[in-house]
Design a protein around this motif. Structure first.
Motif, PDB file in Angstrom:
ATOM      1  N   GLY A 190       0.793  -1.228   0.000  1.00  0.00           N
ATOM      2  CA  GLY A 190       0.000   0.000   0.000  1.00  0.00           C
ATOM      3  C   GLY A 190       0.817   1.265   0.000  1.00  0.00           C
ATOM      4  N   ARG A 191       2.061   1.190  -0.426  1.00  0.00           N
ATOM      5  CA  ARG A 191       2.879   2.398  -0.374  1.00  0.00           C
ATOM      6  C   ARG A 191       2.421   3.422  -1.417  1.00  0.00           C
ATOM      7  N   ALA A 192       2.613   4.688  -1.077  1.00  0.00           N
ATOM      8  CA  ALA A 192       2.318   5.779  -2.006  1.00  0.00           C
ATOM      9  C   ALA A 192       3.422   5.858  -3.055  1.00  0.00           C
ATOM     10  N   PRO A 193       3.160   6.447  -4.214  1.00  0.00           N
ATOM     11  CA  PRO A 193       4.244   6.709  -5.173  1.00  0.00           C
ATOM     12  C   PRO A 193       5.330   7.576  -4.533  1.00  0.00           C
ATOM     13  N   TRP A 194       6.548   7.433  -5.029  1.00  0.00           N
ATOM     14  CA  TRP A 194       7.658   8.215  -4.501  1.00  0.00           C
ATOM     15  C   TRP A 194       7.480   9.697  -4.806  1.00  0.00           C
ATOM     16  N   THR A 195       7.945  10.536  -3.878  1.00  0.00           N
ATOM     17  CA  THR A 195       8.076  11.973  -4.102  1.00  0.00           C
ATOM     18  C   THR A 195       9.552  12.322  -4.032  1.00  0.00           C
ATOM     19  N   ALA A 196      10.058  13.045  -5.027  1.00  0.00           N
ATOM     20  CA  ALA A 196      11.472  13.426  -5.096  1.00  0.00           C
ATOM     21  C   ALA A 196      11.666  14.825  -4.518  1.00  0.00           C
ATOM     22  N   TYR A 197      12.773  15.015  -3.793  1.00  0.00           N
ATOM     23  CA  TYR A 197      13.090  16.297  -3.166  1.00  0.00           C
ATOM     24  C   TYR A 197      14.554  16.661  -3.394  1.00  0.00           C
ATOM     25  N   ASP A 198      14.837  17.964  -3.333  1.00  0.00           N
ATOM     26  CA  ASP A 198      16.203  18.476  -3.269  1.00  0.00           C
ATOM     27  C   ASP A 198      16.470  18.992  -1.857  1.00  0.00           C
ATOM     28  N   LEU A 199      17.706  18.853  -1.401  1.00  0.00           N
ATOM     29  CA  LEU A 199      18.089  19.395  -0.101  1.00  0.00           C
ATOM     30  C   LEU A 199      18.220  20.909  -0.209  1.00  0.00           C
ATOM     31  N   ALA A 200      17.511  21.636   0.664  1.00  0.00           N
ATOM     32  CA  ALA A 200      17.570  23.098   0.666  1.00  0.00           C
ATOM     33  C   ALA A 200      18.477  23.635   1.766  1.00  0.00           C
ATOM     34  N   TYR A 201      18.495  22.954   2.916  1.00  0.00           N
ATOM     35  CA  TYR A 201      19.235  23.486   4.072  1.00  0.00           C
ATOM     36  C   TYR A 201      19.473  22.368   5.058  1.00  0.00           C
ATOM     37  N   LEU A 202      20.664  22.369   5.652  1.00  0.00           N
ATOM     38  CA  LEU A 202      21.018  21.408   6.695  1.00  0.00           C
ATOM     39  C   LEU A 202      21.856  22.130   7.730  1.00  0.00           C
ATOM     40  N   ILE A 203      21.555  21.885   9.009  1.00  0.00           N
ATOM     41  CA  ILE A 203      22.344  22.497  10.073  1.00  0.00           C
ATOM     42  C   ILE A 203      22.419  21.555  11.263  1.00  0.00           C
ATOM     43  N   ASP A 204      23.624  21.443  11.832  1.00  0.00           N
ATOM     44  CA  ASP A 204      23.837  20.695  13.063  1.00  0.00           C
ATOM     45  C   ASP A 204      23.711  21.621  14.255  1.00  0.00           C
ATOM     46  N   ARG A 205      23.398  21.050  15.395  1.00  0.00           N
ATOM     47  CA  ARG A 205      23.209  21.836  16.613  1.00  0.00           C
ATOM     48  C   ARG A 205      24.429  22.694  16.945  1.00  0.00           C
ATOM     49  N   ASP A 206      25.643  22.161  16.731  1.00  0.00           N
ATOM     50  CA  ASP A 206      26.829  22.915  17.118  1.00  0.00           C
ATOM     51  C   ASP A 206      27.105  24.110  16.210  1.00  0.00           C
ATOM     52  N   GLU A 207      26.359  24.249  15.111  1.00  0.00           N
ATOM     53  CA  GLU A 207      26.514  25.408  14.230  1.00  0.00           C
ATOM     54  C   GLU A 207      25.597  26.574  14.613  1.00  0.00           C
ATOM     55  N   LEU A 208      24.722  26.374  15.572  1.00  0.00           N
ATOM     56  CA  LEU A 208      23.736  27.400  15.921  1.00  0.00           C
ATOM     57  C   LEU A 208      24.342  28.761  16.269  1.00  0.00           C
ATOM     58  N   PRO A 209      25.477  28.818  16.986  1.00  0.00           N
ATOM     59  CA  PRO A 209      26.007  30.151  17.326  1.00  0.00           C
ATOM     60  C   PRO A 209      26.349  31.007  16.113  1.00  0.00           C
ATOM     61  N   GLN A 210      26.494  30.400  14.942  1.00  0.00           N
ATOM     62  CA  GLN A 210      26.855  31.159  13.748  1.00  0.00           C
ATOM     63  C   GLN A 210      25.634  31.700  12.991  1.00  0.00           C
ATOM     64  N   VAL A 211      24.428  31.287  13.376  1.00  0.00           N
ATOM     65  CA  VAL A 211      23.221  31.728  12.674  1.00  0.00           C
ATOM     66  C   VAL A 211      22.871  33.150  13.091  1.00  0.00           C
ATOM     67  N   VAL A 212      22.648  34.017  12.100  1.00  0.00           N
ATOM     68  CA  VAL A 212      22.278  35.405  12.361  1.00  0.00           C
ATOM     69  C   VAL A 212      20.791  35.559  12.153  1.00  0.00           C
ATOM     70  N   ALA A 213      20.074  36.051  13.147  1.00  0.00           N
ATOM     71  CA  ALA A 213      18.623  36.230  13.037  1.00  0.00           C
ATOM     72  C   ALA A 213      18.323  37.362  12.068  1.00  0.00           C
ATOM     73  N   PRO A 214      17.383  37.158  11.139  1.00  0.00           N
ATOM     74  CA  PRO A 214      17.076  38.213  10.164  1.00  0.00           C
ATOM     75  C   PRO A 214      16.005  39.161  10.674  1.00  0.00           C
ATOM     76  N   SER A 215      15.883  40.279   9.992  1.00  0.00           N
ATOM     77  CA  SER A 215      14.739  41.145  10.220  1.00  0.00           C
ATOM     78  C   SER A 215      13.529  40.548   9.523  1.00  0.00           C
ATOM     79  N   ARG A 216      12.373  40.604  10.177  1.00  0.00           N
ATOM     80  CA  ARG A 216      11.154  40.100   9.548  1.00  0.00           C
ATOM     81  C   ARG A 216      10.756  41.037   8.411  1.00  0.00           C
ATOM     82  N   PRO A 217      10.408  40.485   7.238  1.00  0.00           N
ATOM     83  CA  PRO A 217       9.983  41.345   6.121  1.00  0.00           C
ATOM     84  C   PRO A 217       8.757  42.180   6.485  1.00  0.00           C
ATOM     85  N   GLU A 218       8.695  43.372   5.920  1.00  0.00           N
ATOM     86  CA  GLU A 218       7.548  44.242   6.148  1.00  0.00           C
ATOM     87  C   GLU A 218       6.324  43.727   5.378  1.00  0.00           C
ATOM     88  N   GLY A 219       5.135  44.010   5.894  1.00  0.00           N
ATOM     89  CA  GLY A 219       3.927  43.664   5.174  1.00  0.00           C
ATOM     90  C   GLY A 219       3.252  42.432   5.711  1.00  0.00           C
TER      91      GLY A 219
END
Length: 232
Positions: free
Chosen positions: A203-232
């Protein structure tokens, strides 16, 4: 291989007009605030879904699924930021599954992935091992993950627009990684007799294909810069 002994998958589309904002919010606010929780190990976001499942797939690799019942994680669900609260109504086809990995084989994180979900996923561990070993040896697949649904993971405490794919998600999922999306069709063809012949994926569903957009490990968190929220 997946890190840890637990996994959370989230599947969704997003309102087209907010696609660019979604990518910014998800990458720079949503994922980092979750990875900051003890027991969260790594996050991946896949996109450009081609198949019956939603456009986006996000995976959180966990020490154990007990992280999802803990107070820090529940607080994020119950008291979201203003930006998160504004994004939730823009989700389309949302569903979320806590998983127990039955098998995770292969090395690295590849740039392409195909996924299928099931209404029923038998835990035939020995047969999964054999099928995974053969596919990794004989095709371009770099990793295979067989996931059973963990019924102990509680649903989200908020409403989102109705989802798609739930009828196939009650048993679990299979994820297969490779270095290039062009390789996925060949891997799927090689997997079909391994899955369907022994009854590993009824009963499996047909496959869905994806591309990797983003990957981050926990130890990389200090390097992430919080963005400004877009207006509107």
């Amino acid at each position: 291989m997946l890190k840890g002994q637990g996994l959370l998958s989230l599947w969704n589309g997003v309102e087209p007009a907010r696609r660019a904002e979604y990518d910014l919010w998800h990458t720079r606010e949503h994922v980092p605030e979750r990875l900051a929780i003890p027991g969260m190990l790594r996050a991946r976001r896949y996109h450009r879904g081609e198949g019956p499942l939603p456009e986006f797939l996000t995976l959180y690799e966990l020490e154990t699924n007990a992280v999802l019942a803990g107070a820090p994680y529940r607080a994020l669900l119950e008291t979201p930021t203003a930006w998160s609260r504004s994004m939730r109504p823009s989700f389309r086809g949302f569903f979320r599954v806590g998983h127990r990995p039955l098998l995770s084989r292969g090395g690295g994180v590849a740039g392409a992935l195909m996924a299928t979900t099931f209404a029923d996923l038998p835990a035939a561990e020995g047969r999964w091992e054999s099928a995974a070993e053969r596919i990794l040896r004989e095709t371009a697949a770099t990793a295979i993950h067989v996931l059973a649904k963990d019924p102990a993971v509680a649903p989200v405490p908020f409403a989102v627009p109705p989802g798609g794919g739930e009828a196939h998600a009650d048993g679990g999922a299979i994820l297969v990684e490779c270095h290039d999306r062009a390789c996925l069709a060949g891997i799927a063809a090689a997997l079909a007799p391994a899955l369907d012949g022994p009854g590993l994926a009824l009963g499996r569903a047909p496959w869905t294909a994806y591309d990797l957009a983003y990957l981050i490990d926990r130890d990389e968190l200090p390097q992430v810069v919080a963005p400004s929220r877009p207006e509107g």
